[in-house]
Scaffold this motif. Structure first.
Motif, PDB file in Angstrom:
ATOM      1  N   ASP A 119       0.816  -1.222   0.000  1.00 50.57           N
ATOM      2  CA  ASP A 119       0.000   0.000   0.000  1.00 50.57           C
ATOM      3  C   ASP A 119       0.843   1.263   0.000  1.00 50.57           C
ATOM      4  OD1 ASP A 119      -2.249  -1.390  -0.124  1.00 50.57           O
ATOM      5  OD2 ASP A 119      -2.676  -1.365   2.029  1.00 50.57           O
ATOM      6  N   VAL A 120       0.342   2.255  -0.713  1.00 49.45           N
ATOM      7  CA  VAL A 120       1.058   3.518  -0.789  1.00 49.45           C
ATOM      8  C   VAL A 120       0.362   4.507   0.125  1.00 49.45           C
ATOM      9  CG1 VAL A 120       1.957   5.247  -2.364  1.00 49.45           C
ATOM     10  CG2 VAL A 120       1.261   2.999  -3.233  1.00 49.45           C
ATOM     11  N   ALA A 121       1.017   4.870   1.194  1.00 50.80           N
ATOM     12  CA  ALA A 121       0.403   5.830   2.115  1.00 50.80           C
ATOM     13  C   ALA A 121       1.086   7.181   1.972  1.00 50.80           C
ATOM     14  CB  ALA A 121       0.553   5.339   3.541  1.00 50.80           C
ATOM     15  N   ASP A 122       0.309   8.222   1.796  1.00 48.03           N
ATOM     16  CA  ASP A 122       0.862   9.570   1.710  1.00 48.03           C
ATOM     17  C   ASP A 122      -0.099  10.505   2.440  1.00 48.03           C
ATOM     18  OD1 ASP A 122       1.839  12.005   1.116  1.00 48.03           O
ATOM     19  OD2 ASP A 122       1.942  11.712  -1.062  1.00 48.03           O
ATOM     20  N   ASP A 123       0.316  10.957   3.624  1.00 45.96           N
ATOM     21  CA  ASP A 123      -0.582  11.731   4.472  1.00 45.96           C
ATOM     22  C   ASP A 123      -0.897  13.116   3.918  1.00 45.96           C
ATOM     23  OD1 ASP A 123      -0.728   9.619   6.131  1.00 45.96           O
ATOM     24  OD2 ASP A 123       0.829  10.328   7.522  1.00 45.96           O
ATOM     25  N   THR A 124      -0.097  13.584   2.971  1.00 49.61           N
ATOM     26  CA  THR A 124      -0.319  14.938   2.460  1.00 49.61           C
ATOM     27  C   THR A 124      -1.483  14.970   1.463  1.00 49.61           C
ATOM     28  OG1 THR A 124       1.238  14.619   0.671  1.00 49.61           O
ATOM     29  CG2 THR A 124       2.109  15.561   2.731  1.00 49.61           C
ATOM     30  N   GLN A 125      -1.954  13.808   1.042  1.00 42.36           N
ATOM     31  CA  GLN A 125      -2.997  13.786   0.023  1.00 42.36           C
ATOM     32  C   GLN A 125      -4.387  13.625   0.625  1.00 42.36           C
ATOM     33  OE1 GLN A 125      -1.398  10.588  -2.353  1.00 42.36           O
ATOM     34  NE2 GLN A 125      -0.937  12.038  -3.985  1.00 42.36           N
ATOM     35  N   THR A 126      -5.368  14.199  -0.066  1.00 46.05           N
ATOM     36  CA  THR A 126      -6.748  14.026   0.375  1.00 46.05           C
ATOM     37  C   THR A 126      -7.223  12.652  -0.084  1.00 46.05           C
ATOM     38  OG1 THR A 126      -7.582  14.909  -1.675  1.00 46.05           O
ATOM     39  CG2 THR A 126      -7.215  16.486   0.130  1.00 46.05           C
ATOM     40  N   ALA A 127      -8.372  12.213   0.464  1.00 48.17           N
ATOM     41  CA  ALA A 127      -8.845  10.861   0.142  1.00 48.17           C
ATOM     42  C   ALA A 127      -9.034  10.619  -1.361  1.00 48.17           C
ATOM     43  CB  ALA A 127     -10.126  10.576   0.918  1.00 48.17           C
ATOM     44  N   PRO A 128      -9.725  11.545  -2.106  1.00 50.44           N
ATOM     45  CA  PRO A 128      -9.878  11.283  -3.541  1.00 50.44           C
ATOM     46  C   PRO A 128      -8.539  11.251  -4.274  1.00 50.44           C
ATOM     47  CG  PRO A 128     -11.311  13.085  -2.818  1.00 50.44           C
ATOM     48  CD  PRO A 128     -10.418  12.775  -1.684  1.00 50.44           C
ATOM     49  N   ASP A 129      -7.581  12.136  -3.849  1.00 56.27           N
ATOM     50  CA  ASP A 129      -6.243  12.130  -4.453  1.00 56.27           C
ATOM     51  C   ASP A 129      -5.569  10.783  -4.253  1.00 56.27           C
ATOM     52  OD1 ASP A 129      -6.401  14.646  -5.359  1.00 56.27           O
ATOM     53  OD2 ASP A 129      -5.224  15.574  -3.746  1.00 56.27           O
ATOM     54  N   LYS A 130      -5.715  10.288  -3.028  1.00 54.06           N
ATOM     55  CA  LYS A 130      -5.085   9.010  -2.682  1.00 54.06           C
ATOM     56  C   LYS A 130      -5.614   7.899  -3.572  1.00 54.06           C
ATOM     57  CE  LYS A 130      -3.884   9.494   2.171  1.00 54.06           C
ATOM     58  NZ  LYS A 130      -4.280   9.157   3.526  1.00 54.06           N
ATOM     59  N   VAL A 131      -6.933   7.912  -3.737  1.00 54.24           N
ATOM     60  CA  VAL A 131      -7.559   6.863  -4.556  1.00 54.24           C
ATOM     61  C   VAL A 131      -7.055   6.952  -5.995  1.00 54.24           C
ATOM     62  CG1 VAL A 131      -9.753   6.016  -5.482  1.00 54.24           C
ATOM     63  CG2 VAL A 131      -9.606   6.730  -3.096  1.00 54.24           C
ATOM     64  N   ALA A 132      -7.005   8.193  -6.514  1.00 55.43           N
ATOM     65  CA  ALA A 132      -6.570   8.386  -7.905  1.00 55.43           C
ATOM     66  C   ALA A 132      -5.127   7.914  -8.076  1.00 55.43           C
ATOM     67  CB  ALA A 132      -6.691   9.857  -8.282  1.00 55.43           C
ATOM     68  N   ARG A 133      -4.291   8.275  -7.114  1.00 54.48           N
ATOM     69  CA  ARG A 133      -2.882   7.904  -7.200  1.00 54.48           C
ATOM     70  C   ARG A 133      -2.723   6.382  -7.091  1.00 54.48           C
ATOM     71  NH1 ARG A 133       1.910  10.121  -7.420  1.00 54.48           N
ATOM     72  NH2 ARG A 133       3.642   9.199  -6.311  1.00 54.48           N
ATOM     73  N   TYR A 134      -3.471   5.799  -6.178  1.00 48.67           N
ATOM     74  CA  TYR A 134      -3.420   4.357  -5.990  1.00 48.67           C
ATOM     75  C   TYR A 134      -3.792   3.654  -7.294  1.00 48.67           C
ATOM     76  CZ  TYR A 134      -4.241  -0.189  -3.856  1.00 48.67           C
ATOM     77  OH  TYR A 134      -4.178  -1.519  -3.546  1.00 48.67           O
ATOM     78  N   GLU A 135      -4.818   4.200  -7.934  1.00 41.26           N
ATOM     79  CA  GLU A 135      -5.265   3.611  -9.211  1.00 41.26           C
ATOM     80  C   GLU A 135      -4.181   3.729 -10.278  1.00 41.26           C
ATOM     81  OE1 GLU A 135      -8.938   5.216 -10.527  1.00 41.26           O
ATOM     82  OE2 GLU A 135     -10.104   4.100  -9.044  1.00 41.26           O
ATOM     83  N   GLN A 136      -3.586   4.934 -10.342  1.00 42.25           N
ATOM     84  CA  GLN A 136      -2.517   5.166 -11.330  1.00 42.25           C
ATOM     85  C   GLN A 136      -1.370   4.184 -11.129  1.00 42.25           C
ATOM     86  OE1 GLN A 136      -1.359   9.292 -10.937  1.00 42.25           O
ATOM     87  NE2 GLN A 136      -2.168   9.731 -12.975  1.00 42.25           N
ATOM     88  N   ILE A 137      -0.968   4.039  -9.882  1.00 41.55           N
ATOM     89  CA  ILE A 137       0.169   3.157  -9.581  1.00 41.55           C
ATOM     90  C   ILE A 137      -0.158   1.715  -9.934  1.00 41.55           C
ATOM     91  CG2 ILE A 137       1.527   2.194  -7.654  1.00 41.55           C
ATOM     92  CD1 ILE A 137       1.440   5.078  -6.508  1.00 41.55           C
ATOM     93  N   ASN A 138      -1.392   1.319  -9.609  1.00 38.28           N
ATOM     94  CA  ASN A 138      -1.784  -0.056  -9.943  1.00 38.28           C
ATOM     95  C   ASN A 138      -1.832  -0.284 -11.441  1.00 38.28           C
ATOM     96  OD1 ASN A 138      -1.885  -1.593  -7.739  1.00 38.28           O
ATOM     97  ND2 ASN A 138      -4.045  -1.221  -7.275  1.00 38.28           N
ATOM     98  N   ARG A 139      -2.318   0.728 -12.153  1.00 37.18           N
ATOM     99  CA  ARG A 139      -2.375   0.615 -13.626  1.00 37.18           C
ATOM    100  C   ARG A 139      -0.973   0.502 -14.205  1.00 37.18           C
ATOM    101  NH1 ARG A 139      -6.089   5.325 -15.807  1.00 37.18           N
ATOM    102  NH2 ARG A 139      -5.341   4.714 -17.837  1.00 37.18           N
ATOM    103  N   LEU A 140      -0.080   1.348 -13.663  1.00 36.00           N
ATOM    104  CA  LEU A 140       1.299   1.333 -14.165  1.00 36.00           C
ATOM    105  C   LEU A 140       1.976  -0.005 -13.861  1.00 36.00           C
ATOM    106  CD1 LEU A 140       3.508   2.906 -15.577  1.00 36.00           C
ATOM    107  CD2 LEU A 140       4.205   3.828 -13.385  1.00 36.00           C
ATOM    108  N   ARG A 141       1.718  -0.502 -12.666  1.00 33.48           N
ATOM    109  CA  ARG A 141       2.281  -1.799 -12.263  1.00 33.48           C
ATOM    110  C   ARG A 141       1.839  -2.884 -13.245  1.00 33.48           C
ATOM    111  NH1 ARG A 141       0.948  -1.987  -6.369  1.00 33.48           N
ATOM    112  NH2 ARG A 141       2.827  -0.853  -5.837  1.00 33.48           N
ATOM    113  N   GLY A 142       0.553  -2.867 -13.543  1.00 27.92           N
ATOM    114  CA  GLY A 142       0.009  -3.849 -14.485  1.00 27.92           C
ATOM    115  C   GLY A 142       0.608  -3.670 -15.872  1.00 27.92           C
TER     116      GLY A 142
END
Lengths: 206, 182
Positions: free
Chosen positions: A130-153
């Protein structure tokens, strides 16, 4: 005693403050010297040097195998195989500067041979944490998490040669020349391979 | 479309968050499996491997092989089975390679470091100066090793070969050192 030595060291450091760049250069020089001496000892057949090589690189090589899509067990086996091969082919090591490229080349070949033998096998996806970044808001976190997962794939689905280029340069942090050496190709060819890989990855985000 | 910078930044994050750490004890397992005695792999002297490793242009590769063959013939005046293999590999590769591209001194010097490895493989006590010499200095030492009669065989940067006495060798080394400190 050790503490005294440490304090003396700290004092010496503050008496001769080094800029960030100088420090970086000194560390680089030290690591280069260390690698040169290690390479010379390896070439002389020093068994302790071989053990030092293992300690220095085994985590990197294991992660390299994982990032190429091998399972945990296979990555362990291939890491072992890489070091045994390296020891057998120690005479091919030119000098300390070539150490990274040379070892990764052996590891790449071990991986390539494995895929050839197990042609039907599907590369595993890149496991993530999991990628935790406290500086981001919840929607930002979700978007970033999605981006990272897409890139990983997307990286996992790249053709093997392109994936190898991305992993060597961006994930294992090898310089272009070291990565080219590891891939067994010229620098120009490696750069164009890397560009093709980035182009493909970018497509996943259009 | 995503910019290169953004993509690279994301790749960094993927790197930091991808892959489990190596299992503890893996390094010790590997160390236990490394044989105590090093047996050099015969393939290390396969000329084709040498060429692949050097990744030099075709003609340069051929030049390296020719130099090696000349040295082997001239230096040892004998032919072991390993020399014979290199000779045969060399003939094949020269036939294949001699078409185009230019050879450079640096390529030949790179080949010389391979020759150094070959001498070590043959059990010679060799000193290689190739990483630190000025290729423009024709009298700079490239390699030396001790002969059975107590003298030394020396290869200079212009690839000429001479047998020198220990005193002469010291003078040559001193000259190089002086030149370097200047």
């Amino acid at each position: 005693m050790e503490k005294k030595a440490e304090t003396a060291e700290q004092k010496a450091e503050s008496a001769h403050p080094l800029s960030e760049q100088q420090r970086g250069e000194t560390e680089q020089e030290y690591s280069q010297q260390r690698r040169s001496s290690l390479a010379a000892r390896l070439r002389a057949g020093d068994h302790e040097a071989a053990a030092e090589l293992v300690d220095l690189y085994y985590e990197h090589i294991y992660l390299f195998m994982r990032r190429l899509g091998h399972s945990r067990q296979v990555s362990e086996d291939l890491t072992q195989e890489s070091f045994l091969q390296a020891w057998r082919h120690i005479a091919q090591l030119r000098d300390g500067k070539a150490l990274n490229g040379w070892l990764y080349r052996i590891a790449s070949n071990a991986s390539k041979l494995y895929w050839r033998k197990h042609a039907g096998g599907e590369p595993a996806s890149l496991d993530g944490i999991d990628v935790a970044d406290d500086t981001q808001t919840a929607p930002d976190k979700v978007a970033r998490y999605e981006q990272i997962n897409r890139l990983r794939g997307a990286v996992a689905r790249l053709p093997m040669k392109l994936k190898q280029a991305v992993v060597l340069h961006y994930m294992q942090h090898l310089s272009i020349s070291e990565a080219a050496e590891a891939a067994g190709i010229r620098e120009g060819t490696f750069k164009s391979r890397l560009n093709r890989a980035l182009k493909r990855l970018r497509k996943h985000f259009t | 479309m995503m910019t290169d910078e953004k993509l690279k930044e994301l790749l960094n994050t993927v790197t930091d968050t991808t892959g489990d750490p190596a299992p503890s004890g893996l390094n010790e397992d590997i160390k236990r499996q490394i044989p105590q005695t090093l047996v050099l792999h015969r393939g290390g002297w396969d000329t084709i491997n040498i060429i692949i490793d050097l990744r030099v242009s075709k003609l340069a590769a051929a030049a390296v092989i020719i130099v090696t063959m000349v040295l082997l013939a001239g230096v040892f005046g004998e032919r072991s089975s390993a020399d014979g293999d290199i000779y045969q590999d060399g003939k094949l590769l020269i036939n294949y390679c001699l078409k185009g591209e230019g050879a450079s001194t640096s390529n030949v010097l790179a080949g010389m470091s391979r020759f150094y490895e070959y001498l070590i493989y043959r059990g010679k006590e060799v000193t290689y100066y190739g990483d630190n010499i000025d290729p423009a200095d024709k009298d700079a030492l490239l390699l030396h090793w001790k002969l059975a009669d107590g003298n030394y065989r020396v290869i200079f940067s212009d690839l000429r070969i001479e047998a020198v006495t220990p005193e002469q060798l010291i003078k040559l080394q001193a000259r190089m050192l002086q030149k370097k400190t200047r």
